[in-house]
Design an enzyme around this catalytic site. Structure first.
Site, PDB file in Angstrom:
ATOM      1  N   HIS A  87       0.842  -1.201   0.000  1.00 56.46           N
ATOM      2  CA  HIS A  87       0.000   0.000   0.000  1.00 56.46           C
ATOM      3  C   HIS A  87       0.875   1.247   0.000  1.00 56.46           C
ATOM      4  O   HIS A  87       2.054   1.202   0.332  1.00 56.46           O
ATOM      5  CB  HIS A  87      -0.907   0.039   1.233  1.00 56.46           C
ATOM      6  CG  HIS A  87      -0.154   0.165   2.530  1.00 56.46           C
ATOM      7  ND1 HIS A  87       0.577  -0.861   3.074  1.00 56.46           N
ATOM      8  CD2 HIS A  87      -0.010   1.216   3.375  1.00 56.46           C
ATOM      9  CE1 HIS A  87       1.135  -0.460   4.200  1.00 56.46           C
ATOM     10  NE2 HIS A  87       0.810   0.797   4.412  1.00 56.46           N
ATOM     11  N   ASP A 120       0.317   4.976   1.959  1.00 58.87           N
ATOM     12  CA  ASP A 120      -0.526   5.291   3.102  1.00 58.87           C
ATOM     13  C   ASP A 120      -1.770   6.094   2.724  1.00 58.87           C
ATOM     14  O   ASP A 120      -1.684   7.125   2.048  1.00 58.87           O
ATOM     15  CB  ASP A 120       0.278   6.045   4.164  1.00 58.87           C
ATOM     16  CG  ASP A 120       1.311   5.134   4.824  1.00 58.87           C
ATOM     17  OD1 ASP A 120       1.023   3.933   4.987  1.00 58.87           O
ATOM     18  OD2 ASP A 120       2.404   5.611   5.155  1.00 58.87           O
ATOM     19  N   HIS A 156       4.749   0.285   0.194  1.00 61.15           N
ATOM     20  CA  HIS A 156       5.499  -0.511   1.165  1.00 61.15           C
ATOM     21  C   HIS A 156       4.623  -1.608   1.747  1.00 61.15           C
ATOM     22  O   HIS A 156       3.391  -1.594   1.610  1.00 61.15           O
ATOM     23  CB  HIS A 156       6.074   0.370   2.281  1.00 61.15           C
ATOM     24  CG  HIS A 156       5.045   1.128   3.055  1.00 61.15           C
ATOM     25  ND1 HIS A 156       4.473   2.292   2.595  1.00 61.15           N
ATOM     26  CD2 HIS A 156       4.473   0.882   4.253  1.00 61.15           C
ATOM     27  CE1 HIS A 156       3.601   2.733   3.479  1.00 61.15           C
ATOM     28  NE2 HIS A 156       3.571   1.892   4.506  1.00 61.15           N
ATOM     29  N   ARG A 182       4.471   6.199  14.615  1.00 63.04           N
ATOM     30  CA  ARG A 182       4.396   6.710  13.253  1.00 63.04           C
ATOM     31  C   ARG A 182       3.732   8.088  13.275  1.00 63.04           C
ATOM     32  O   ARG A 182       2.710   8.268  13.955  1.00 63.04           O
ATOM     33  CB  ARG A 182       3.564   5.718  12.432  1.00 63.04           C
ATOM     34  CG  ARG A 182       3.172   6.212  11.078  1.00 63.04           C
ATOM     35  CD  ARG A 182       2.386   5.150  10.322  1.00 63.04           C
ATOM     36  NE  ARG A 182       1.306   5.818   9.617  1.00 63.04           N
ATOM     37  CZ  ARG A 182       0.530   5.250   8.704  1.00 63.04           C
ATOM     38  NH1 ARG A 182       0.700   3.976   8.397  1.00 63.04           N
ATOM     39  NH2 ARG A 182      -0.422   5.923   8.108  1.00 63.04           N
TER      40      ARG A 182
HETATM   41  C1  SIN Z   1       2.817   1.183   7.940  1.00 63.95           C
HETATM   42  O1  SIN Z   1       2.422   0.691   6.895  1.00 63.95           O
HETATM   43  O2  SIN Z   1       2.565   2.314   8.243  1.00 63.95           O
HETATM   44  C2  SIN Z   1       3.656   0.384   8.898  1.00 63.95           C
HETATM   45  C3  SIN Z   1       4.979   0.045   8.348  1.00 63.95           C
HETATM   46  C4  SIN Z   1       5.765  -0.777   9.319  1.00 63.95           C
HETATM   47  O3  SIN Z   1       5.292  -1.065  10.429  1.00 63.95           O
HETATM   48  O4  SIN Z   1       6.887  -1.127   8.992  1.00 63.95           O
END
Ligand code: SIN
Length: 303
Positions: free
Chosen positions: A125, A127, A275, A290
Site C-alpha cells: 500500500h 498510506d 510498502h 508513526r
Molecule cells: C505502515 O504501513 O505504516 C507500517 C509500516 C511498518 O510497520 O513497517
C-alpha cells in the site's frame, strides 16, 4: 548468424533502473545508497533539535530523489520530538480510522505482539490513498524490534512507471482509479479500542499516473490495499489490468528491504513509493511510533 552479446537488453533495463534515482549534491547531510534504485541511509541529522532551512531543503530533495530515507543514529524520540520534526515538512495528517490518544492525536502507535490478530500494513500500500489529499510522507521509528524479522519492504513507483512500454504509459495517462477503504479499515483497530459503528470511511478517485509535485516525475499511483477499479473499463478489463500492474510494480528490482534495529527511523515519500510490513515474527513484539505528514490532491501533468 550474428551473435548477440549476452548482456543485450539487460543493459537497457539497468539504465532505466538507474535513471530512477536522480543524482544530487547535499550540503548538510550525507547519503549512502542502499540499492541502486530506492533508499538511502542518511547521516548528519539530529531529530531532537530544530531543523535549519538548508537541512530542510536537503531532506526534501533527498526524499524526492531517493524515495525513502533511513536513519540509524537517532535516540528514542519522544512523541513531541517526532511530531515537531515531522511538522517541518508540512501540517500533519490525521488517520481516518486508527486509534489515537488525546495527548498526541497525530501519533499512530505501531504495535504487534503475541496476542495480535493483525499486523498494520501487511499488504502492499501507499498510506491512506483513499483520502482526497493522501499523506505526503510518513516518519516511522521502531523502538523495539523482534529478535529477527519485521522488515519493511519499499518499492519505487517511478521505476515501475519507467519500465512500462510507451503504449502502456500513454494508455494509463488518461486513467483514473477508485481508492476505497471500508474493507481495509472497518473493524481493523477494534483490538485498540476503536468502535466503527455508524462510521463512514473515505473513498477517492485519483490519476493512475501521478506527477510528483517536487521532482516533476511520473509515478504509478495505485495499490492493492485501496485501489478497487480503473474507471471507464469493464470489470474484467479493470480487474486484469490492476492485477498486472500490482504484480509489475513490486518487481524485486524496484525494491529495498529495510532491516530495522532498535530506534531506526524510516521516512518515506508516499507519492512515489509503496510498502509492506512483514509479519514474520509472531509471537515476538514490535513497537514503534508513526507520524504522517499531510499531502495534496494527486494530479497528472503530461511531461
Ligand atoms: C505502515 O504501513 O505504516 C507500517 C509500516 C511498518 O510497520 O513497517
Amino acid at each position: 548468424m550474428e551473435m548477440k552479446p549476452l548482456h543485450e537488453g539487460k543493459l537497457d533495463r539497468a539504465q532505466t533502473l538507474s535513471n530512477a534515482r536522480q543524482e544530487a549534491v547535499y550540503e548538510t547531510i550525507s547519503v549512502t545508497p542502499v540499492t541502486r534504485v530506492i533508499g538511502v541511509e542518511v547521516e548528519g541529522v539530529d531529530m531532537t533539535q530544530p531543523v535549519a532551512d538548508a537541512q530542510l531543503g536537503d531532506l526534501t530533495q533527498a526524499l524526492a530523489n531517493h524515495n525513502v530515507l533511513f536513519f540509524r543514529d537517532q535516540p528514542a524520540l519522544t512523541p513531541k520530538q517526532q511530531i515537531d520534526f515531522a511538522r517541518n515538512f508540512g501540517p500533519l495528517h490525521m488517520h481516518p480510522a486508527a486509534a489515537t490518544s488525546d495527548e498526541n492525536p497525530e501519533l499512530f502507535v505501531i504495535h504487534t505482539h503475541g496476542e495480535s490478530f493483525v499486523n498494520n500494513g501487511a499488504d502492499w500500500h501507499t498510506d491512506v490513498s483513499c483520502d482526497a489529499e493522501p499523506p505526503l510522507g510518513t516518519l516511522l521509528q521502531i523502538h523495539r524490534t523482534p529478535g529477527s524479522g519485521g522488515d519493511t519492504i519499499f518499492a519505487n513507483m517511478y521505476a515501475a512507471y519507467d519500465a512500462l512500454s510507451d503504449k502502456m504509459k500513454s494508455f494509463l495517462a488518461d486513467c483514473t482509479a477508485v481508492h476505497e477503504s471500508e474493507h481495509a479499515y472497518r473493524g481493523r483497530y477494534a483490538d485498540k479500542g476503536v468502535d466503527d459503528d455508524g462510521k463512514t470511511f473515505p473513498e477517492s478517485t485519483h490519476p493512475v499516473v501521478r506527477t510528483h509535485p517536487v521532482s516533476g516525475r511520473q509515478a504509478l499511483y495505485i495499490n492493492e490495499t485501496f485501489t478497487s477499479r480503473i474507471n471507464g473499463l469493464t470489470d474484467g478489463e479493470s480487474d486484469n489490468l490492476l492485477r498486472y500492474l500490482f504484480q509489475h510494480m513490486i518487481r524485486p528490482e524496484f525494491q529495498v528491504r529495510f532491516q530495522w534495529r532498535d530506534n531506526s527511523v524510516a521516512f518515506w515519500d508516499n507519492r512515489c513509493t509503496q510498502h509492506l510490513a512483514m509479519w514474520d515474527y509472531w509471537p515476538d513484539e514490535r513497537y514503534g511510533h508513526r507520524v504522517t505528514i499531510g499531502g495534496d490532491a494527486p494530479f497528472y501533468r503530461a511531461g
